[in-house]
Write a protein that holds these residues in place. Structure first.
Motif, PDB file in Angstrom:
ATOM      1  N   TYR A 197       0.803  30.829  -7.126  1.00  0.00           N
ATOM      2  CA  TYR A 197       0.770  30.448  -8.539  1.00  0.00           C
ATOM      3  C   TYR A 197       1.756  29.334  -8.870  1.00  0.00           C
ATOM      4  CZ  TYR A 197      -2.305  34.340  -9.625  1.00  0.00           C
ATOM      5  OH  TYR A 197      -3.374  35.189  -9.685  1.00  0.00           O
ATOM      6  N   SER A 198       2.577  28.933  -7.883  1.00  0.00           N
ATOM      7  CA  SER A 198       3.545  27.882  -8.197  1.00  0.00           C
ATOM      8  C   SER A 198       2.858  26.538  -8.362  1.00  0.00           C
ATOM      9  CB  SER A 198       4.623  27.815  -7.110  1.00  0.00           C
ATOM     10  OG  SER A 198       4.047  27.445  -5.882  1.00  0.00           O
ATOM     11  N   SER A 199       1.726  26.367  -7.733  1.00  0.00           N
ATOM     12  CA  SER A 199       0.988  25.108  -7.912  1.00  0.00           C
ATOM     13  C   SER A 199      -0.492  25.417  -7.781  1.00  0.00           C
ATOM     14  CB  SER A 199       1.401  24.089  -6.857  1.00  0.00           C
ATOM     15  OG  SER A 199       1.124  24.598  -5.568  1.00  0.00           O
ATOM     16  N   PHE A 200      -0.957  26.331  -8.597  1.00  0.00           N
ATOM     17  CA  PHE A 200      -2.320  26.825  -8.426  1.00  0.00           C
ATOM     18  C   PHE A 200      -3.301  25.659  -8.493  1.00  0.00           C
ATOM     19  CE2 PHE A 200      -6.050  29.489  -9.358  1.00  0.00           C
ATOM     20  CZ  PHE A 200      -5.862  30.438  -8.376  1.00  0.00           C
ATOM     21  N   PRO A 201      -3.946  25.361  -7.362  1.00  0.00           N
ATOM     22  CA  PRO A 201      -4.758  24.148  -7.321  1.00  0.00           C
ATOM     23  C   PRO A 201      -6.129  24.348  -7.961  1.00  0.00           C
ATOM     24  CG  PRO A 201      -4.679  25.210  -5.173  1.00  0.00           C
ATOM     25  CD  PRO A 201      -3.898  26.073  -6.093  1.00  0.00           C
ATOM     26  N   THR A 202      -6.774  23.238  -8.193  1.00  0.00           N
ATOM     27  CA  THR A 202      -8.180  23.264  -8.577  1.00  0.00           C
ATOM     28  C   THR A 202      -8.984  23.256  -7.289  1.00  0.00           C
ATOM     29  OG1 THR A 202      -7.686  22.011 -10.551  1.00  0.00           O
ATOM     30  CG2 THR A 202      -9.991  22.088  -9.859  1.00  0.00           C
ATOM     31  N   PHE A 203      -9.893  24.184  -7.173  1.00  0.00           N
ATOM     32  CA  PHE A 203     -10.584  24.341  -5.902  1.00  0.00           C
ATOM     33  C   PHE A 203     -11.925  23.621  -5.903  1.00  0.00           C
ATOM     34  CE2 PHE A 203      -8.029  28.312  -6.145  1.00  0.00           C
ATOM     35  CZ  PHE A 203      -7.164  27.996  -5.121  1.00  0.00           C
ATOM     36  N   ASN A 204     -12.266  23.143  -4.707  1.00  0.00           N
ATOM     37  CA  ASN A 204     -13.609  22.630  -4.489  1.00  0.00           C
ATOM     38  C   ASN A 204     -14.561  23.819  -4.385  1.00  0.00           C
ATOM     39  OD1 ASN A 204     -15.938  21.259  -3.590  1.00  0.00           O
ATOM     40  ND2 ASN A 204     -15.331  21.656  -1.463  1.00  0.00           N
ATOM     41  N   THR A 205     -15.518  23.888  -5.277  1.00  0.00           N
ATOM     42  CA  THR A 205     -16.478  24.989  -5.225  1.00  0.00           C
ATOM     43  C   THR A 205     -17.830  24.538  -4.685  1.00  0.00           C
ATOM     44  OG1 THR A 205     -17.136  24.567  -7.511  1.00  0.00           O
ATOM     45  CG2 THR A 205     -15.381  26.199  -7.155  1.00  0.00           C
ATOM     46  N   THR A 206     -17.911  23.270  -4.275  1.00  0.00           N
ATOM     47  CA  THR A 206     -19.168  22.752  -3.736  1.00  0.00           C
ATOM     48  C   THR A 206     -19.223  23.000  -2.241  1.00  0.00           C
ATOM     49  OG1 THR A 206     -19.201  21.047  -5.434  1.00  0.00           O
ATOM     50  CG2 THR A 206     -20.627  20.710  -3.527  1.00  0.00           C
ATOM     51  N   ASN A 207     -19.933  24.020  -1.867  1.00  0.00           N
ATOM     52  CA  ASN A 207     -20.140  24.352  -0.461  1.00  0.00           C
ATOM     53  C   ASN A 207     -18.848  24.426   0.355  1.00  0.00           C
ATOM     54  OD1 ASN A 207     -21.661  25.041   1.796  1.00  0.00           O
ATOM     55  ND2 ASN A 207     -21.930  22.902   2.421  1.00  0.00           N
ATOM     56  N   PRO A 208     -17.872  25.190  -0.099  1.00  0.00           N
ATOM     57  CA  PRO A 208     -16.686  25.367   0.749  1.00  0.00           C
ATOM     58  C   PRO A 208     -17.016  26.241   1.959  1.00  0.00           C
ATOM     59  CG  PRO A 208     -16.539  26.760  -1.192  1.00  0.00           C
ATOM     60  CD  PRO A 208     -17.775  25.925  -1.364  1.00  0.00           C
ATOM     61  N   LEU A 209     -16.109  26.245   2.915  1.00  0.00           N
ATOM     62  CA  LEU A 209     -16.262  27.046   4.130  1.00  0.00           C
ATOM     63  C   LEU A 209     -16.565  28.507   3.788  1.00  0.00           C
ATOM     64  CD1 LEU A 209     -15.854  27.688   7.184  1.00  0.00           C
ATOM     65  CD2 LEU A 209     -13.403  27.832   6.699  1.00  0.00           C
ATOM     66  N   ARG A 210     -17.527  29.073   4.518  1.00  0.00           N
ATOM     67  CA  ARG A 210     -17.759  30.521   4.462  1.00  0.00           C
ATOM     68  C   ARG A 210     -17.512  31.086   5.853  1.00  0.00           C
ATOM     69  NH1 ARG A 210     -22.495  28.469   2.543  1.00  0.00           N
ATOM     70  NH2 ARG A 210     -23.801  29.432   4.142  1.00  0.00           N
ATOM     71  N   ARG A 211     -16.823  32.198   5.901  1.00  0.00           N
ATOM     72  CA  ARG A 211     -16.596  32.880   7.167  1.00  0.00           C
ATOM     73  C   ARG A 211     -16.201  34.321   6.877  1.00  0.00           C
ATOM     74  NH1 ARG A 211     -12.181  29.843  10.421  1.00  0.00           N
ATOM     75  NH2 ARG A 211     -13.230  31.152  11.935  1.00  0.00           N
ATOM     76  N   ASP A 212     -15.876  35.099   7.921  1.00  0.00           N
ATOM     77  CA  ASP A 212     -15.522  36.497   7.666  1.00  0.00           C
ATOM     78  C   ASP A 212     -14.103  36.857   8.089  1.00  0.00           C
ATOM     79  OD1 ASP A 212     -15.628  37.060  10.467  1.00  0.00           O
ATOM     80  OD2 ASP A 212     -17.742  37.609  10.350  1.00  0.00           O
ATOM     81  N   THR A 213     -13.387  35.916   8.700  1.00  0.00           N
ATOM     82  CA  THR A 213     -12.005  36.192   9.092  1.00  0.00           C
ATOM     83  C   THR A 213     -11.180  34.941   8.843  1.00  0.00           C
ATOM     84  OG1 THR A 213     -12.823  37.657  10.840  1.00  0.00           O
ATOM     85  CG2 THR A 213     -10.508  37.006  10.962  1.00  0.00           C
ATOM     86  N   VAL A 214     -10.108  35.076   8.088  1.00  0.00           N
ATOM     87  CA  VAL A 214      -9.300  33.906   7.740  1.00  0.00           C
ATOM     88  C   VAL A 214      -7.827  34.246   7.920  1.00  0.00           C
ATOM     89  CG1 VAL A 214      -9.077  34.486   5.276  1.00  0.00           C
ATOM     90  CG2 VAL A 214      -8.992  32.085   6.000  1.00  0.00           C
TER      91      VAL A 214
END
Ligand SMILES: [Cu+2]
Length: 428
Positions: free
Chosen positions: A333-350
């Motif tokens: 929350y110190s620099s909560f960014p604006t996220f790219n919501t256009t087809n970001p990476l999808r996966r099951d382990t990060v």
């Protein structure tokens, strides 16, 4: 892997048990493993490859090669868990320091200098390297799987470019790298063309350390490099959850335990949360199961996970792929960014970086799903929680008797007279 309508197959078994499920619309590189305590670290693992013409891998290839990498310990995982979960730690000095692997294996093989063997009760023959016979100029799809307990692997092939085309079962637009970091439980497919054959096999090859584009230690490939072939917008969430990861000990005589918010996870002592949820016994969950139930009308869930620990943690969400909106260092929350919501990476382990964060979104699937750090020692220390989605659907599940029987004392007792009294036994 999404157990679609077969949530009960996402769990442990005893004795002889047939896992029976279908996986429509899923394809790619997975692995099966025991989830009973720390057992998979002792070798109860294997690849699970789903072939499909719908997979969408963007490059044609000639052959598959499975490359399973694992760290390897020369003592049983139960002993490692026992020493890890002491105030003194496995080395007798540092609380919370993880057991250090003795070796790393590729498809179960590697050499070992027997003079360094600490367990002399087991014959040591020195082992052998995994070898792969390839034909020049054929295109190979290498399916890289980290089936290990603890260690990250950094995969490269001397003098070869690796073209990534899949991450955790999701086809990716081709991207060239020189090395690929794999945290525990992560998978990548790469396309490689080997330019030679007829190599001299009478001696072991030497290797060079390719320092080009070396990633930071124990961090994922930059998530913005990986672009799914099937483009999906990350929808706006209906509800956001904030989770904190930490390791804490409230008494010097007690071990460090993993915490998700204020809970260090333990399984139900005599049942499973799914069995209880299906029966409507949601009051049977204790705080130690940390079951979160979003509002039933929440169709998109956002999870902000903040890591207050000095180590990175590869978190895996059962039954789902999630959008990785962002991963970063420091306090989210110190620099909560604006996220790219256009087809970001999808996966099951990060990987949640050390003292870092990740923001994930997912579309909930009905069922009871565990969300946990996949490092075996951290799971054993309680770094896990559960999500309950679609309670109305779960209530109508017909859990097969063979699954219910796994938790009946008499059945389990007859299968496992050696471990009576463990968490898996249910009194009739
Ligand atoms: Cu962890």
């Amino acid at each position: 892997m999404f157990q679609n309508g077969t949530n009960w197959m996402d769990g442990t078994a005893g004795g002889s048990f047939t896992y029976n499920f279908t996986v429509p619309n899923q394809h790619g590189t997975y692995w099966w493993h025991s989830h009973s305590t720390s057992q998979y670290a002792d070798g109860i693992v294997g690849p699970l490859i789903i072939q499909s013409p719908d997979e969408g891998i963007p490059i044609d290839y000639d052959e598959d090669i499975i490359v399973m990498m694992t760290d390897w310990y020369h003592i049983m995982s139960t002993i490692n868990v026992a020493t890890y979960l002491t105030a003194a730690g496995p080395d007798g000095q540092a609380e919370g320091s993880e057991p250090v692997p003795d070796n790393g294996l590729i498809n179960g093989l590697n050499v070992f200098d027997c003079s360094g063997a600490t367990n002399t009760s087991v014959p040591c023959t020195g082992g052998s390297y995994a070898t792969f016979n390839v034909t020049a100029n054929k295109k190979y799809r290498l399916r890289l799987i980290n089936t290990g307990a603890f260690a990250d692997f950094d995969f490269s092939i001397d003098n070869h470019t690796l073209t990534v085309v899949e991450a955790d079962g999701i086809a990716m637009e081709p991207v060239n790298v020189t090395r690929i970091p794999l945290a525990v439980a992560q998978r990548y497919s790469i396309i490689a063309i080997f330019r030679y054959d007829g190599a001299d096999s009478s001696s072991n090859p030497t290797t060079i350390d390719n320092n080009l584009a070396s990633p930071a230690l124990c961090s994922d490939l930059n998530q913005t490099m990986l672009v799914p072939v099937e483009a999906l917008e990350a929808p706006e969430p209906d509800v956001t959850y904030y989770l904190e990861v930490s390791f804490q000990s409230f008494n010097p005589s007690l071990p460090l335990l993993g915490y998700m918010n204020t809970t260090t996870w333990t399984p139900l002592s005599n049942s499973t949360t799914l069995i209880e949820a299906q029966a409507g016994n949601v009051n049977n969950f204790g705080a130690q199961q940390f079951v979160v139930t979003p509002p039933s009308n929440a169709s998109v869930i956002e999870i902000i996970i903040q890591n207050y620990d000095e180590g990175p943690h590869p978190f895996h969400f059962h039954g789902h792929v999630f959008w990785v909106l962002g991963v970063g260092q420091g306090y989210v929350y110190s620099s909560f960014p604006t996220f790219n919501t256009t087809n970001p990476l999808r996966r099951d382990t990060v990987i949640i970086p050390a003292y870092g964060w990740a923001v994930l979104r997912l579309v909930p699937h009905p069922g009871m799903w565990i969300f946990h750090c996949h490092i075996v020692w951290h799971m054993a220390a309680g770094l896990a929680m559960q999500w309950q989605f679609g309670s109305d659907v779960v209530a109508n599940y017909q859990i097969p008797q063979a699954v219910l029987d796994l938790f009946l004392y008499s059945v389990y007792n007859s299968m496992h007279p050696d471990i009576i009294g463990t968490q898996f036994i249910r009194e009739l």
